[in-house]
Design a protein around this motif. Sequence first.
Motif, short mmCIF file in Angstrom:
data_model
loop_
_atom_site.label_atom_id
_atom_site.label_comp_id
_atom_site.label_asym_id
_atom_site.label_seq_id
_atom_site.Cartn_x
_atom_site.Cartn_y
_atom_site.Cartn_z
N GLN A 243 -2.44 14.44 -5.61
CA GLN A 243 -1.36 14.69 -6.55
C GLN A 243 -1.84 14.41 -7.97
OE1 GLN A 243 1.77 15.91 -5.18
NE2 GLN A 243 0.21 16.08 -3.60
N PHE A 244 -1.38 15.20 -8.92
CA PHE A 244 -1.88 15.09 -10.28
C PHE A 244 -1.21 13.94 -11.04
CE2 PHE A 244 -2.60 19.77 -9.62
CZ PHE A 244 -3.96 19.63 -9.47
N ARG A 245 -1.98 13.34 -11.92
CA ARG A 245 -1.52 12.30 -12.84
C ARG A 245 -2.56 12.21 -13.96
NH1 ARG A 245 -2.77 7.46 -8.47
NH2 ARG A 245 -4.99 7.21 -8.95
N THR A 246 -2.27 11.48 -15.02
CA THR A 246 -3.21 11.38 -16.13
C THR A 246 -3.81 9.99 -16.18
OG1 THR A 246 -1.44 10.80 -17.67
CG2 THR A 246 -2.03 13.11 -17.51
N THR A 247 -5.10 9.96 -16.49
CA THR A 247 -5.81 8.69 -16.68
C THR A 247 -6.38 8.66 -18.09
OG1 THR A 247 -7.55 7.27 -15.77
CG2 THR A 247 -7.97 9.63 -15.75
N ASN A 248 -6.39 7.50 -18.69
CA ASN A 248 -6.88 7.34 -20.06
C ASN A 248 -8.30 6.77 -20.01
OD1 ASN A 248 -7.32 6.87 -22.76
ND2 ASN A 248 -5.48 5.64 -23.07
N LEU A 249 -9.27 7.56 -20.43
CA LEU A 249 -10.66 7.13 -20.39
C LEU A 249 -10.94 6.02 -21.40
CD1 LEU A 249 -12.36 10.64 -20.20
CD2 LEU A 249 -11.73 9.14 -18.31
N ASN A 250 -10.08 5.88 -22.39
CA ASN A 250 -10.27 4.85 -23.42
C ASN A 250 -9.07 3.91 -23.46
OD1 ASN A 250 -12.11 3.82 -25.37
ND2 ASN A 250 -10.83 4.62 -27.03
N ALA A 251 -8.59 3.54 -22.28
CA ALA A 251 -7.42 2.68 -22.18
C ALA A 251 -7.76 1.25 -22.60
CB ALA A 251 -6.87 2.68 -20.75
N PRO A 252 -6.81 0.54 -23.24
CA PRO A 252 -7.04 -0.87 -23.56
C PRO A 252 -7.16 -1.71 -22.29
CG PRO A 252 -5.16 0.02 -24.78
CD PRO A 252 -5.51 1.02 -23.72
N ALA A 253 -7.75 -2.88 -22.43
CA ALA A 253 -7.84 -3.81 -21.31
C ALA A 253 -6.44 -4.22 -20.87
CB ALA A 253 -8.65 -5.04 -21.72
N ALA A 254 -6.33 -4.65 -19.62
CA ALA A 254 -5.03 -5.04 -19.07
C ALA A 254 -4.42 -6.18 -19.88
CB ALA A 254 -5.20 -5.46 -17.61
N TRP A 255 -3.12 -6.12 -20.01
CA TRP A 255 -2.35 -7.15 -20.73
C TRP A 255 -1.74 -8.11 -19.72
CZ3 TRP A 255 -1.38 -9.90 -24.77
CH2 TRP A 255 -0.12 -10.45 -25.03
N ASP A 256 -1.68 -9.37 -20.09
CA ASP A 256 -1.06 -10.39 -19.23
C ASP A 256 0.44 -10.40 -19.51
OD1 ASP A 256 -0.27 -12.52 -17.73
OD2 ASP A 256 -1.63 -13.99 -18.66
N TYR A 257 1.19 -9.75 -18.64
CA TYR A 257 2.64 -9.65 -18.85
C TYR A 257 3.34 -10.99 -18.65
CZ TYR A 257 2.39 -4.62 -19.40
OH TYR A 257 2.10 -3.36 -19.89
#
Length: 520
Positions: free
Chosen positions: A229-243
């Motif tokens: 199934q299609f979805r979008t991925t960000n090749l230059n995504a920021p590092a994970a945030w601590d919610y």
Amino acid sequence: MRERGVGVGLSPTDIPADAQVLGYSVELRPASFGTTQTIYTAYVEDQISAGPRLNLTLGVRYDYDNLSKGGAASGDFNNVAPRASFNYKLTGRAALRGGVGIFYDKILYSVYSDALAQNNTGADFKRQLQYFVEKGILPASTNIDRVTYEGNLSVGGSNNAGVPIRYLQGPSAATFAGQRNLFSGERRILNPNGYANPYTFQSTVGYQYQVSDKMLFYADVVYNESYNQFRTTNLNAPAAWDYNLSAQRGIARSTDAANLTRPLPIVNGTGTINGQVLTGVAQSVVMTEDKGRSRYTALSVNLQKDRASDVYAYRLIYTLSRLYNDTEDINFRAMDANNFGAEWGPSVNDRRHIINGIFNYYVGQRLTATVAALIQSGQPINRVPNGTSYVVVDQNLNPVLNGSGQRITSADLNGDGTAFGDAYNGSTDRQPGESRNSDRLPWSKVIDVSLQYNLPIGAVSRRLEVRADVFNVFNTNNLSGYSNNATQSNQIQIGPANSGIVQRNAAPPRQFQFGVRYLF
């Protein structure tokens, strides 16, 4: 021009030549773009009588979609889809049926066209993509020229190298060719691996019993698994945030702080590779991937009574179902750092219980009274944060102040910014502690009634049909069970689960409909 009486016949040449041009822009690629989508299909099927009680249907289908090539050297050629079904007669009144198969879908053209329209061939952008190859973010086999394209880009300004632009004398697109190498908040590329066609493994088994000449009962169990199934991925995504920081301290990471954690850090609209400052990079580089999946399970129970010689007939249907997925559409993105594992949850269209019934009462041969009911459990709610409750902080977790020295607040808790498609699928940060679609709207209840009268006219085959319908007869205020977009949907609510619902729209209220039809 009012004095000249131009009116609706106004044309560009009617405007005075000395009119001041306040703004001017031109598309660098105004021509149409894209390619023709061609799908090749072959299918064979045979029905086999395996005995006096058993019938089999066997088939296989093959599909090839030329858009599956994407930015790869070749397309997806392995779309072989076998399927089989059976019907077994248990007794004179009972039968068992079922089927299993694989079913492929085509590549949505918008996946391809979006990747072209929002693409770019600027030198800095290509260098950014090569950097992703070097870092292993893109595969080593990536052909930069195949995944990039001169997409549509509106550029220009109010002057041309300091010289005011005169009306109808604006510079050509070629004059602004250098603006292709400008910074962008988001660009897209074709997938260098191409696109695998989405497919579903579908299976069902059912039992049917003829209770009497007037009544039929049947039940079916369905299990479907969908892949690619299609979805979008960000090749230059920021590092994970601590919610947890957002939950405990009421803070949100600033965009500048998030930009520093990207694979290619972004500072003041630039990226630096090997000491070279590049101004034509993109903050986010988005690519459609084919790794999404979904799972649907359902039990459907039906009881149907025909009129026959009676004065009434009815049909009752109950469906118990569950639809989970980790993507909703081609523009769906993970909330944080491409973590699609955290997105697995109820689909926006998940309805656990659906009760549907229709009852007809016949008065003689001409008048029919009908009551229909549709009762559904509520659709999911995606809980999002209250933007006024979270103070934006920098990389050192110190508050960011505006020009007046006041603290800034935001609902963008991880600081990754907005993205194309947010308005359609509701992609956004969630309320800390809440999973995707963790809450539910109230049940939806709709009762409709109608009266229909048939009046013969002249010949036997001619008649006048008069009908009156009342939809949602009790004028119930239903908050789910109908189509709407994310920005106006009741399915997006602020605050934690069970913290209340703000109504943004509703299903249609009570409506009356009257009609006359002549049949001959």
